[in-house]
Design an enzyme around this catalytic site. Structure first.
Site, PDB file in Angstrom:
ATOM      1  N   GLY A  84       0.831  -1.189   0.000  1.00 46.02           N
ATOM      2  CA  GLY A  84       0.000   0.000   0.000  1.00 46.02           C
ATOM      3  C   GLY A  84       0.872   1.248   0.000  1.00 46.02           C
ATOM      4  N   CYS A  85       0.308   2.358  -0.455  1.00 47.17           N
ATOM      5  CA  CYS A  85       1.082   3.599  -0.544  1.00 47.17           C
ATOM      6  C   CYS A  85       1.455   4.123   0.840  1.00 47.17           C
ATOM      7  CB  CYS A  85       0.296   4.651  -1.329  1.00 47.17           C
ATOM      8  SG  CYS A  85      -1.434   4.858  -0.815  1.00 47.17           S
TER       9      CYS A  85
END
Length: 316
Positions: free
Chosen positions: A127-128
């Site tokens: 995930g970012c």
């Protein structure tokens, strides 16, 4: 095991299942610049046809899943029916990020992680938000400066492009607020991977937010230095991070930031696959703020996926 790509011509083949979404489009655009990769697309009318998708998976070296979590799980189950003809898989959803048998696709996370990705058949794209948080926290835990049970708070802001279709449509229609906190139930879907791969045993508090701009991200971790092991200085924290990432091509520590940079804007790394880390603080206050800056669609999504594609297909 002999891989498909080694049996074919020099060009590797990739199928992006869900290529019409934000991340899928970004991955396709990046792959278009790589001559040794050929992206195969399914007929739009067959995007939900299991037999057609299975045939596509059977015919490629690697499939990237840019799907909602449940659809990603179904796609993996479909690939499992192909046996030896199943492609390598990168899942860009959150469905498999802490699942057994999947390699976490943050190549710079730890020594040997890139090799683990290189040899994997199933990789979960990070995930970012966790990419920034893990990059800041894990080196301190491994160095023994931050106890594994340290009460960590991670604050972050992202452009609206990382929020999914409904959020993107709301901002582009002008009906969304200029800025908002969300995930206030403290159960954001990125917390499990942030918890696991940061090396913490105490669950971190994560407070995400979104601003009225397209992309760009800042992830920050505030610290009371006198509560850390050995009472480290701001310079000590910076040195640990700089040493940890000294050989990384895409992750860099901006040294000497404390006292020199008063403001940090979110969009400086847009359209790149880089991740920058900063350490701010004042020795006399015994406080510091660690910050990671990245493009949430670059190193935080599509850029990481392409990096993992190249590793898994032996293209770098």
């Amino acid at each position: 095991m002999v891989t498909k790509v080694s049996q074919k011509a020099k060009t590797a083949t990739v199928f992006i299942d869900g290529e019409a979404g934000t991340t899928g489009l970004e991955i396709r655009e990046r792959l278009a610049a790589i001559r040794s990769v050929n992206v195969k697309s399914i007929d739009p009318g067959l995007r939900k046809d299991k037999a057609a998708r299975a045939d596509m998976m059977r015919d490629v070296d690697l499939t990237v899943l840019c799907l909602p979590d449940d659809a990603a799980r179904e796609a993996v189950a479909l690939a499992d029916t192909l046996g030896a003809d199943a492609p390598k898989i990168i899942d860009a959803s959150t469905a498999h990020r802490i699942a057994p048998g999947w390699v976490y696709g943050f190549a710079e996370m730890a020594p040997g992680q890139a090799d683990a990705i290189r040899g994997a058949t199933r990789v979960a794209n990070p995930g970012c938000y966790p990419t920034g948080g893990i990059a800041l926290i894990r080196p301190l835990v491994e160095a023994g400066i931050m106890p594994a049970d340290y009460p960590v708070t991670v604050n972050a802001v992202s452009g609206y492009s990382g929020g999914g279709r409904s959020m993107i449509e709301a901002y582009e229609a002008g009906s969304a607020p200029s800025f908002e906190l969300y995930g206030l139930g403290l159960e954001h879907k990125h917390v499990p991977e942030l918890h696991k791969y940061s090396g913490l045993v105490r669950r971190p508090i994560f407070v995400p937010s979104v601003g009225n701009y397209h992309k760009g991200m800042l992830v920050s971790v505030p610290l009371h230095l006198d509560t850390l092991t050995g009472n480290p200085s701001v310079a000590d924290i910076e040195a640990v991070l700089a040493n940890y990432y000294k050989t990384a091509e895409l992750v860099s520590v901006v040294t000497g930031s404390a006292g020199k940079i008063a403001r940090l804007e979110t969009e400086a790394l847009n359209d790149t696959d880089r991740l920058e880390l900063f350490v701010f603080g004042k020795p006399e206050l015994k406080q510091a703020v660690l910050v990671a800056r990245l493009d949430n669609l670059g190193k935080g999504a599509a850029g990481a996926a392409v990096q993992n594609i190249k590793l898994m297909l032996g293209l770098n």
